[in-house]
Design a protein around this motif. Structure first.
Motif, PDB file in Angstrom:
ATOM      1  N   TYR A 155       0.791  -1.228   0.000  1.00 48.91           N
ATOM      2  CA  TYR A 155       0.000   0.000   0.000  1.00 48.91           C
ATOM      3  C   TYR A 155       0.825   1.281   0.000  1.00 48.91           C
ATOM      4  O   TYR A 155       0.574   2.181  -0.826  1.00 48.91           O
ATOM      5  N   PRO A 156       1.816   1.457   0.879  1.00 50.86           N
ATOM      6  CA  PRO A 156       2.506   2.747   0.928  1.00 50.86           C
ATOM      7  C   PRO A 156       3.177   3.145  -0.385  1.00 50.86           C
ATOM      8  O   PRO A 156       3.349   4.339  -0.666  1.00 50.86           O
ATOM      9  N   PHE A 157       3.540   2.160  -1.191  1.00 52.24           N
ATOM     10  CA  PHE A 157       4.221   2.457  -2.452  1.00 52.24           C
ATOM     11  C   PHE A 157       3.247   2.831  -3.570  1.00 52.24           C
ATOM     12  O   PHE A 157       3.663   3.346  -4.610  1.00 52.24           O
ATOM     13  N   MET A 158       1.958   2.570  -3.352  1.00 47.78           N
ATOM     14  CA  MET A 158       0.953   2.872  -4.370  1.00 47.78           C
ATOM     15  C   MET A 158       0.782   4.366  -4.603  1.00 47.78           C
ATOM     16  O   MET A 158       0.287   4.786  -5.647  1.00 47.78           O
ATOM     17  N   LYS A 159       1.195   5.191  -3.622  1.00 49.46           N
ATOM     18  CA  LYS A 159       1.064   6.644  -3.747  1.00 49.46           C
ATOM     19  C   LYS A 159       1.879   7.186  -4.920  1.00 49.46           C
ATOM     20  O   LYS A 159       1.647   8.298  -5.375  1.00 49.46           O
ATOM     21  N   ARG A 160       2.824   6.388  -5.390  1.00 49.66           N
ATOM     22  CA  ARG A 160       3.655   6.814  -6.511  1.00 49.66           C
ATOM     23  C   ARG A 160       3.043   6.457  -7.865  1.00 49.66           C
ATOM     24  O   ARG A 160       3.426   7.017  -8.880  1.00 49.66           O
ATOM     25  N   PHE A 161       2.108   5.485  -7.858  1.00 46.32           N
ATOM     26  CA  PHE A 161       1.690   4.901  -9.134  1.00 46.32           C
ATOM     27  C   PHE A 161       0.220   5.073  -9.481  1.00 46.32           C
ATOM     28  O   PHE A 161      -0.112   5.124 -10.669  1.00 46.32           O
ATOM     29  N   SER A 201      -3.739   6.952  -8.766  1.00 43.23           N
ATOM     30  CA  SER A 201      -4.328   8.214  -8.302  1.00 43.23           C
ATOM     31  C   SER A 201      -5.190   8.049  -7.064  1.00 43.23           C
ATOM     32  O   SER A 201      -5.524   9.040  -6.411  1.00 43.23           O
ATOM     33  N   ILE A 202      -5.576   6.820  -6.762  1.00 39.22           N
ATOM     34  CA  ILE A 202      -6.407   6.591  -5.579  1.00 39.22           C
ATOM     35  C   ILE A 202      -5.818   5.434  -4.762  1.00 39.22           C
ATOM     36  O   ILE A 202      -6.389   4.349  -4.666  1.00 39.22           O
ATOM     37  N   PRO A 203      -4.664   5.656  -4.149  1.00 43.51           N
ATOM     38  CA  PRO A 203      -4.039   4.600  -3.339  1.00 43.51           C
ATOM     39  C   PRO A 203      -4.913   4.189  -2.160  1.00 43.51           C
ATOM     40  O   PRO A 203      -4.745   3.103  -1.608  1.00 43.51           O
ATOM     41  N   GLN A 204      -5.874   5.034  -1.791  1.00 42.81           N
ATOM     42  CA  GLN A 204      -6.788   4.701  -0.693  1.00 42.81           C
ATOM     43  C   GLN A 204      -7.574   3.414  -0.968  1.00 42.81           C
ATOM     44  O   GLN A 204      -8.006   2.742  -0.030  1.00 42.81           O
ATOM     45  N   ALA A 205      -7.754   3.078  -2.243  1.00 45.74           N
ATOM     46  CA  ALA A 205      -8.453   1.826  -2.571  1.00 45.74           C
ATOM     47  C   ALA A 205      -7.638   0.614  -2.114  1.00 45.74           C
ATOM     48  O   ALA A 205      -8.200  -0.381  -1.645  1.00 45.74           O
ATOM     49  N   VAL A 206      -6.316   0.701  -2.239  1.00 49.75           N
ATOM     50  CA  VAL A 206      -5.454  -0.389  -1.776  1.00 49.75           C
ATOM     51  C   VAL A 206      -5.457  -0.439  -0.258  1.00 49.75           C
ATOM     52  O   VAL A 206      -5.481  -1.517   0.348  1.00 49.75           O
ATOM     53  N   LEU A 207      -5.461   0.737   0.380  1.00 53.05           N
ATOM     54  CA  LEU A 207      -5.579   0.780   1.834  1.00 53.05           C
ATOM     55  C   LEU A 207      -6.890   0.134   2.274  1.00 53.05           C
ATOM     56  O   LEU A 207      -6.934  -0.614   3.266  1.00 53.05           O
ATOM     57  N   GLY A 208      -7.970   0.420   1.531  1.00 53.98           N
ATOM     58  CA  GLY A 208      -9.255  -0.175   1.849  1.00 53.98           C
ATOM     59  C   GLY A 208      -9.213  -1.691   1.784  1.00 53.98           C
ATOM     60  O   GLY A 208      -9.785  -2.383   2.639  1.00 53.98           O
ATOM     61  N   VAL A 252     -13.257   3.301   3.963  1.00 58.02           N
ATOM     62  CA  VAL A 252     -11.826   3.638   4.073  1.00 58.02           C
ATOM     63  C   VAL A 252     -11.449   4.739   3.081  1.00 58.02           C
ATOM     64  O   VAL A 252     -10.743   5.693   3.429  1.00 58.02           O
ATOM     65  N   ILE A 253     -11.892   4.599   1.837  1.00 53.98           N
ATOM     66  CA  ILE A 253     -11.595   5.650   0.850  1.00 53.98           C
ATOM     67  C   ILE A 253     -12.146   6.986   1.328  1.00 53.98           C
ATOM     68  O   ILE A 253     -11.495   8.035   1.200  1.00 53.98           O
TER      69      ILE A 253
END
Length: 297
Positions: free
Chosen positions: A136-142, A144-151, A185-186
């Motif tokens: 998840y933390p690395f998704m912020k680079r790739f 536009s909605i890394p919150q979906a992975v956090l979810g 979560v999103i």
């Protein structure tokens, strides 16, 4: 990082404590509530005590591990953000290698705790749980909605809960609970990201707050209510009583409070709205627990 002297045990413990974010337990609550929803729905009431203890402790440990790997991934970004520049890795209080070792140790302890259930399906689900939390933390680079992975990471305890207490898994019900939690979560992490939007734009970090733009509050409210509708559907399937829907109604009221205080999108108010989501998850859990018999399967 200053290596001229070795930190005392107390100083090192304090660094680890803050790196795992134990001094700010909001993340534990936000991860714990959907896990407890899953346990109660799976068990039809109070789950077996051993399962409950393992899942609560596992939630605490996995949130701690997630914070460590998050700060490891963001060690170059955090110094550029006012709210995060004092975190141990960003401030140079601990090295990246030591932080990575801490993540591995905490994640292994959590996995070892899971083995005490002697449930192959739970163990099989625990492996991707660690992988998703680490990714998840690395998704912020790739994206536009890394919150979906956090979810997804914050919802993985739901299928694990069902696997721990059910012989057969109701896929539709599990999917509904997971989708509800992912939407929630999103929503709340968008409030969190709204507090950092200006700094994230400068640092080049992607987030849902940036993606949603001026539609942010409308989308957040819609997601929170979509989550409630999905939860209501699960409640209908279980023929739950008035207490459950009273809990959903209280959760809905919290969303209106968050909407009101974020009207100006002031960063401190957005952070308060994020923190207030603790009561959203708590209201749903209390309603769920009160609507089910207090007996273990």
């Amino acid at each position: 990082m200053n290596t001229s002297s070795t930190p005392s045990f107390a100083a090192k413990f304090d660094i680890y404590w803050r790196l795992m974010r134990f001094h700010r337990p909001i993340g534990i609550y936000l991860l714990l509530w959907p896990t407890l929803w899953g346990l109660w729905f799976a068990a039809g009431g109070l789950p077996p005590l051993k399962v409950l203890v393992v899942f609560v402790l596992g939630t605490v440990l996995m949130r701690a591990a997630g914070c460590v790997i998050n700060d490891f991934a963001d060690r170059d970004f955090d110094p550029q953000v006012a709210r995060t520049r004092d975190r141990p890795l960003a401030a140079g209080e601990i090295g990246s290698g030591e932080a990575l070792r801490l993540f591995v140790v905490v994640a292994l302890i959590a996995f070892g705790l899971t083995t005490s259930l002697h449930n192959v399906r739970v163990l099989a689900l625990a492996l991707p749980a660690v992988a998703i939390a680490a990714a998840y933390p690395f998704m912020k680079r790739f994206i536009s909605i890394p919150q979906a992975v956090l979810g997804l990471a914050f919802s993985w305890g739901i299928p694990m809960a069902y696997a721990a207490v059910r012989e057969r898994l109701p896929i539709g019900e599990i999917a509904a609970l997971m989708l509800a939690n992912i939407a929630w979560v999103i929503a709340y992490d968008t409030y969190y990201a709204m507090a950092d939007r200006a700094d994230d734009l400068k640092a080049g970090v992607k987030s849902s707050a940036i993606l949603f733009g001026r539609a942010d509050r409308v989308i957040v409210l819609a997601l929170q209510w979509i989550a409630l509708l999905l939860m209501a559907g699960v409640g209908v399937a279980h023929a739950l009583g008035w207490a459950y829907y009273a809990g959903l109604a209280l959760a809905a009221l919290t969303t209106l409070h968050q909407w009101r205080i974020t009207a100006a999108r002031e960063p401190a108010a957005c952070m308060r709205a994020f923190l207030h989501n603790h009561y959203y998850g708590l209201a749903i859990f209390v309603g769920t627990a009160l609507s089910m018999p207090p007996v273990s399967l």
